[in-house]
Write a protein that holds these residues in place. Structure first.
Motif, mmCIF file in Angstrom:
data_model
loop_
_atom_site.group_PDB
_atom_site.id
_atom_site.type_symbol
_atom_site.label_atom_id
_atom_site.label_comp_id
_atom_site.label_asym_id
_atom_site.label_seq_id
_atom_site.Cartn_x
_atom_site.Cartn_y
_atom_site.Cartn_z
ATOM 1 N N ARG A 134 0.841 -1.197 0.000
ATOM 2 C CA ARG A 134 0.000 0.000 0.000
ATOM 3 C C ARG A 134 0.879 1.251 0.000
ATOM 4 O O ARG A 134 2.084 1.201 0.211
ATOM 5 N N ILE A 135 0.248 2.384 -0.197
ATOM 6 C CA ILE A 135 0.968 3.647 -0.349
ATOM 7 C C ILE A 135 1.785 4.006 0.907
ATOM 8 O O ILE A 135 2.888 4.530 0.809
ATOM 9 N N GLY A 136 1.247 3.696 2.084
ATOM 10 C CA GLY A 136 1.974 3.986 3.319
ATOM 11 C C GLY A 136 3.283 3.230 3.405
ATOM 12 O O GLY A 136 4.304 3.767 3.842
ATOM 13 N N GLU A 137 3.259 1.967 2.983
ATOM 14 C CA GLU A 137 4.475 1.150 2.983
ATOM 15 C C GLU A 137 5.482 1.681 1.967
ATOM 16 O O GLU A 137 6.671 1.778 2.243
ATOM 17 N N LEU A 138 5.014 2.054 0.775
ATOM 18 C CA LEU A 138 5.916 2.629 -0.230
ATOM 19 C C LEU A 138 6.522 3.926 0.295
ATOM 20 O O LEU A 138 7.713 4.182 0.120
ATOM 21 N N SER A 139 5.722 4.714 0.963
ATOM 22 C CA SER A 139 6.210 5.953 1.553
ATOM 23 C C SER A 139 7.301 5.671 2.581
ATOM 24 O O SER A 139 8.354 6.316 2.585
ATOM 25 N N ARG A 140 7.074 4.714 3.453
ATOM 26 C CA ARG A 140 8.077 4.366 4.477
ATOM 27 C C ARG A 140 9.360 3.849 3.844
ATOM 28 O O ARG A 140 10.457 4.197 4.265
#
Length: 133
Positions: free
Chosen positions: A2-8
């Motif tokens: 998900r986008i949060g994981e890609l961001s991290r």
């Protein structure tokens, strides 16, 4: 992921990741729920995008050249001959912009150095800047 994981994993804010998608730089799948689903390769793609942005390229140019780049360790390697020609042109554009900015700075320096010492001293005191060399 998900986008949060890609961001991290990339250190890039989610808002920027959505912007990259809107600019055609990323192409996540959409789950039935509407959530974005990113592939493992998107981590490297974001790193390529960030490198190209740091090199002074705009997102439209990056969208055009991303398909012609591959990673070799920490380096981006062009795989299309047309891309290399485009990169030479972009480098020349940046060089001209730097030259123009240096000329502008020199013109400002001429005006600044023409100021009487007491005027320059007062100005520098208000700016809390070191005296230019």
């Amino acid at each position: 992921m998900r986008i949060g994981e890609l961001s991290r994993r990339t250190g890039v804010h989610e808002r920027l990741l959505r912007y990259y998608e809107a600019q055609g730089l990323l192409h996540p799948d959409r789950l039935p729920s509407g959530y974005r689903e990113y592939a493992e390769g998107d981590v490297a793609a974001v790193r390529r995008i960030r490198s190209l942005l740091a090199a002074g390229l705009n997102t439209a140019t990056i969208a055009a050249i991303l398909p012609c780049l591959r990673d070799e360790g920490e380096r981006l390697v062009p795989t299309c001959s047309d891309l290399v020609a485009d990169l030479f042109r972009e480098r020349d554009r940046i060089t001209r912009a730097i030259t123009d900015l240096q000329s502008s700075r020199a013109a400002l320096d001429d005006v600044i150095t023409a100021a009487p010492a007491e005027v320059a001293d007062r100005a520098l005191a208000t700016l809390e800047m070191p005296v230019p060399a």
